[in-house]
Design a protein around this motif. Structure first.
Motif, PDB file in Angstrom:
ATOM      1  N   HIS A  53      29.906 -19.885  13.376  1.00 28.33           N
ATOM      2  CA  HIS A  53      31.096 -20.733  13.214  1.00 28.33           C
ATOM      3  C   HIS A  53      30.711 -22.187  12.934  1.00 28.33           C
ATOM      4  O   HIS A  53      31.447 -22.905  12.239  1.00 28.33           O
ATOM      5  CB  HIS A  53      31.962 -20.681  14.472  1.00 28.33           C
ATOM      6  N   ILE A  54      29.589 -22.616  13.463  1.00 30.08           N
ATOM      7  CA  ILE A  54      29.155 -23.991  13.242  1.00 30.08           C
ATOM      8  C   ILE A  54      28.718 -24.189  11.787  1.00 30.08           C
ATOM      9  O   ILE A  54      29.023 -25.216  11.169  1.00 30.08           O
ATOM     10  CB  ILE A  54      28.001 -24.364  14.193  1.00 30.08           C
ATOM     11  N   PHE A  55      28.017 -23.195  11.224  1.00 33.48           N
ATOM     12  CA  PHE A  55      27.383 -23.380   9.924  1.00 33.48           C
ATOM     13  C   PHE A  55      28.104 -22.714   8.752  1.00 33.48           C
ATOM     14  O   PHE A  55      27.769 -22.987   7.606  1.00 33.48           O
ATOM     15  CB  PHE A  55      25.934 -22.881   9.982  1.00 33.48           C
ATOM     16  N   GLN A  56      29.074 -21.841   9.013  1.00 36.31           N
ATOM     17  CA  GLN A  56      29.736 -21.158   7.907  1.00 36.31           C
ATOM     18  C   GLN A  56      30.709 -22.101   7.207  1.00 36.31           C
ATOM     19  O   GLN A  56      31.142 -23.113   7.772  1.00 36.31           O
ATOM     20  CB  GLN A  56      30.494 -19.916   8.410  1.00 36.31           C
ATOM     21  N   TRP A  57      31.089 -21.750   5.980  1.00 36.19           N
ATOM     22  CA  TRP A  57      32.135 -22.470   5.271  1.00 36.19           C
ATOM     23  C   TRP A  57      33.466 -21.782   5.529  1.00 36.19           C
ATOM     24  O   TRP A  57      33.536 -20.558   5.656  1.00 36.19           O
ATOM     25  CB  TRP A  57      31.852 -22.503   3.770  1.00 36.19           C
ATOM     26  N   SER A  58      34.531 -22.566   5.572  1.00 34.44           N
ATOM     27  CA  SER A  58      35.858 -22.009   5.836  1.00 34.44           C
ATOM     28  C   SER A  58      36.889 -22.508   4.829  1.00 34.44           C
ATOM     29  O   SER A  58      38.086 -22.476   5.099  1.00 34.44           O
ATOM     30  CB  SER A  58      36.314 -22.374   7.248  1.00 34.44           C
ATOM     31  N   GLY A  59      36.428 -22.977   3.679  1.00 36.33           N
ATOM     32  CA  GLY A  59      37.360 -23.503   2.690  1.00 36.33           C
ATOM     33  C   GLY A  59      38.135 -24.695   3.205  1.00 36.33           C
ATOM     34  O   GLY A  59      39.301 -24.871   2.885  1.00 36.33           O
ATOM     35  N   ARG A  60      37.471 -25.505   4.042  1.00 30.51           N
ATOM     36  CA  ARG A  60      38.128 -26.670   4.660  1.00 30.51           C
ATOM     37  C   ARG A  60      39.403 -26.254   5.393  1.00 30.51           C
ATOM     38  O   ARG A  60      40.439 -26.924   5.314  1.00 30.51           O
ATOM     39  CB  ARG A  60      38.424 -27.756   3.622  1.00 30.51           C
ATOM     40  N   GLY A  61      39.311 -25.105   6.071  1.00 31.38           N
ATOM     41  CA  GLY A  61      40.426 -24.632   6.879  1.00 31.38           C
ATOM     42  C   GLY A  61      41.404 -23.736   6.144  1.00 31.38           C
ATOM     43  O   GLY A  61      42.384 -23.288   6.735  1.00 31.38           O
ATOM     44  N   THR A  62      41.165 -23.453   4.864  1.00 26.16           N
ATOM     45  CA  THR A  62      42.089 -22.618   4.093  1.00 26.16           C
ATOM     46  C   THR A  62      41.799 -21.125   4.244  1.00 26.16           C
ATOM     47  O   THR A  62      42.638 -20.298   3.875  1.00 26.16           O
ATOM     48  CB  THR A  62      42.054 -22.984   2.598  1.00 26.16           C
ATOM     49  N   ALA A  63      40.638 -20.776   4.748  1.00 27.82           N
ATOM     50  CA  ALA A  63      40.295 -19.358   4.922  1.00 27.82           C
ATOM     51  C   ALA A  63      41.041 -18.784   6.119  1.00 27.82           C
ATOM     52  O   ALA A  63      41.236 -19.470   7.130  1.00 27.82           O
ATOM     53  CB  ALA A  63      38.794 -19.197   5.122  1.00 27.82           C
ATOM     54  N   PRO A  64      41.478 -17.513   6.052  1.00 31.35           N
ATOM     55  CA  PRO A  64      42.120 -16.891   7.214  1.00 31.35           C
ATOM     56  C   PRO A  64      41.176 -16.907   8.417  1.00 31.35           C
ATOM     57  O   PRO A  64      39.967 -16.674   8.281  1.00 31.35           O
ATOM     58  CB  PRO A  64      42.384 -15.454   6.735  1.00 31.35           C
ATOM     59  N   GLY A  65      41.734 -17.160   9.597  1.00 34.03           N
ATOM     60  CA  GLY A  65      40.905 -17.181  10.801  1.00 34.03           C
ATOM     61  C   GLY A  65      40.202 -15.860  11.027  1.00 34.03           C
ATOM     62  O   GLY A  65      39.053 -15.822  11.496  1.00 34.03           O
ATOM     63  N   GLY A  66      40.884 -14.766  10.676  1.00 35.78           N
ATOM     64  CA  GLY A  66      40.268 -13.456  10.837  1.00 35.78           C
ATOM     65  C   GLY A  66      39.055 -13.271   9.951  1.00 35.78           C
ATOM     66  O   GLY A  66      38.109 -12.557  10.307  1.00 35.78           O
ATOM     67  N   LEU A  67      39.044 -13.919   8.772  1.00 31.96           N
ATOM     68  CA  LEU A  67      37.887 -13.824   7.885  1.00 31.96           C
ATOM     69  C   LEU A  67      36.686 -14.553   8.470  1.00 31.96           C
ATOM     70  O   LEU A  67      35.565 -14.031   8.468  1.00 31.96           O
ATOM     71  CB  LEU A  67      38.232 -14.398   6.509  1.00 31.96           C
ATOM     72  N   THR A  68      36.910 -15.759   8.999  1.00 31.49           N
ATOM     73  CA  THR A  68      35.787 -16.494   9.583  1.00 31.49           C
ATOM     74  C   THR A  68      35.240 -15.767  10.816  1.00 31.49           C
ATOM     75  O   THR A  68      34.025 -15.747  11.044  1.00 31.49           O
ATOM     76  CB  THR A  68      36.196 -17.931   9.943  1.00 31.49           C
ATOM     77  N   GLU A  69      36.121 -15.139  11.597  1.00 32.59           N
ATOM     78  CA  GLU A  69      35.649 -14.359  12.741  1.00 32.59           C
ATOM     79  C   GLU A  69      34.883 -13.126  12.273  1.00 32.59           C
ATOM     80  O   GLU A  69      33.882 -12.732  12.877  1.00 32.59           O
ATOM     81  CB  GLU A  69      36.832 -13.937  13.618  1.00 32.59           C
ATOM     82  N   GLY A  70      35.359 -12.528  11.188  1.00 24.70           N
ATOM     83  CA  GLY A  70      34.667 -11.362  10.658  1.00 24.70           C
ATOM     84  C   GLY A  70      33.289 -11.699  10.130  1.00 24.70           C
ATOM     85  O   GLY A  70      32.330 -10.940  10.330  1.00 24.70           O
ATOM     86  N   ILE A  71      33.161 -12.850   9.470  1.00 27.82           N
ATOM     87  CA  ILE A  71      31.845 -13.265   8.978  1.00 27.82           C
ATOM     88  C   ILE A  71      30.906 -13.548  10.136  1.00 27.82           C
ATOM     89  O   ILE A  71      29.709 -13.236  10.086  1.00 27.82           O
ATOM     90  CB  ILE A  71      31.990 -14.486   8.051  1.00 27.82           C
ATOM     91  N   ALA A  72      31.431 -14.135  11.209  1.00 21.06           N
ATOM     92  CA  ALA A  72      30.599 -14.393  12.390  1.00 21.06           C
ATOM     93  C   ALA A  72      30.086 -13.080  12.984  1.00 21.06           C
ATOM     94  O   ALA A  72      28.911 -12.967  13.367  1.00 21.06           O
ATOM     95  CB  ALA A  72      31.380 -15.184  13.429  1.00 21.06           C
ATOM     96  N   ASP A  73      30.953 -12.066  13.069  1.00 20.70           N
ATOM     97  CA  ASP A  73      30.515 -10.757  13.548  1.00 20.70           C
ATOM     98  C   ASP A  73      29.555 -10.110  12.554  1.00 20.70           C
ATOM     99  O   ASP A  73      28.622  -9.403  12.948  1.00 20.70           O
ATOM    100  CB  ASP A  73      31.723  -9.848  13.776  1.00 20.70           C
ATOM    101  N   TYR A  74      29.773 -10.323  11.275  1.00 17.61           N
ATOM    102  CA  TYR A  74      28.906  -9.787  10.230  1.00 17.61           C
ATOM    103  C   TYR A  74      27.470 -10.291  10.421  1.00 17.61           C
ATOM    104  O   TYR A  74      26.513  -9.530  10.269  1.00 17.61           O
ATOM    105  CB  TYR A  74      29.455 -10.203   8.864  1.00 17.61           C
ATOM    106  N   VAL A  75      27.337 -11.561  10.764  1.00 21.17           N
ATOM    107  CA  VAL A  75      26.007 -12.130  10.996  1.00 21.17           C
ATOM    108  C   VAL A  75      25.339 -11.447  12.188  1.00 21.17           C
ATOM    109  O   VAL A  75      24.151 -11.128  12.156  1.00 21.17           O
ATOM    110  CB  VAL A  75      26.091 -13.656  11.200  1.00 21.17           C
ATOM    111  N   VAL A  76      26.115 -11.215  13.252  1.00 27.88           N
ATOM    112  CA  VAL A  76      25.563 -10.499  14.407  1.00 27.88           C
ATOM    113  C   VAL A  76      25.098  -9.109  13.981  1.00 27.88           C
ATOM    114  O   VAL A  76      24.016  -8.639  14.387  1.00 27.88           O
ATOM    115  CB  VAL A  76      26.595 -10.378  15.546  1.00 27.88           C
TER     116      VAL A  76
END
Length: 230
Positions: free
Chosen positions: A128-151
């Motif tokens: 969450h610290i290092f990923q891009w989120s489209g300056r807040g335009t990305a769905p929250g579920g997508l950023t959470e999914g990418i964080a789990d994807y990294v795990v």
């Protein structure tokens, strides 16, 4: 003797971490604000500051390599990353705010193998610290999914009890549901998730799915669900 060896090892790890930090763009600071609570005490005894700093440095490198962010210009600028152990008001294990990761001292008491479970949690939160989120335009579920994807890409992923492919009601439901969907998209186009993250440096668009996969997002999701339908 055992305590002496543990102290020497911790001292060596801390010294090595300080030297390594001098060569990295991000400085890691770890603070335990719950030294008298059971979780805070367990953090000091079984995890520790030196281990956390060394682990965070390793995770940073892992994320940059996975996201193909090979130079500082490719990465989010994070001069200092703070990891703070404290009491959180809700039952969440951890949360981020700015360039800070807050770990719930209560959550530490739920760990089995303290260092393993803590490290897995740090992979998610550090993303969450290092990923891009489209300056807040990305769905929250997508950023959470990418964080789990990294795990899932790390050696700290435990598949037992985790979301199975095809589960979930929405592509952006988050966490395991979205991570599994992104995994499927990778199968359609190698490196899809990494490219999607890097495209979101400025803005998120559903059209990225059409651009990279040749199909609109809804179609990709429906085909994914159909593939794993029971």
């Amino acid at each position: 003797m055992a305590k002496t060896l543990q102290f020497l090892l911790s001292s060596f790890l801390l010294y090595a971490s300080i030297l390594l930090q001098q060569t990295l763009a991000t400085k890691i600071i770890v603070t335990n604000n719950s030294t008298t609570t059971p979780g805070g005490i367990r953090f000091d005894r079984e995890i520790g500051v030196a281990f956390t700093i060394a682990t965070e440095q390793s995770i940073n490198q892992f994320i940059w390599k996975l996201f193909r962010q090979n130079t500082p210009a490719d990465r989010k600028d994070v001069p200092v990353l703070n990891v703070v152990v404290k009491r959180l008001d809700d039952d969440t294990l951890a949360e981020t705010g700015g360039d800070n990761i807050y770990v719930n001292d209560n959550g530490i008491m739920s760990f089995g193998d303290a260092r393993f479970d803590f490290t897995a949690l740090m992979y998610h939160e550090t993303t969450h610290i290092f990923q891009w989120s489209g300056r807040g335009t990305a769905p929250g579920g997508l950023t959470e999914g990418i964080a789990d994807y990294v795990v899932m890409k790390s050696k700290y992923f435990v598949s037992e009890g985790y979301t199975k492919p095809g589960e979930g009601g929405r592509w952006d439901e988050g966490y395991g549901v979205t991570a599994r969907f992104l995994e499927y998209c990778d199968g359609l186009r190698e490196g899809f998730t990494v490219d999607l993250n890097n495209k979101m440096r400025e803005v998120y668009k559903d059209e990225y799915f059409l651009e990279m996969l040749g199909k609109p997002l809804d179609q990709v999701w429906n085909e994914y669900k159909a593939k794993y339908a029971k």
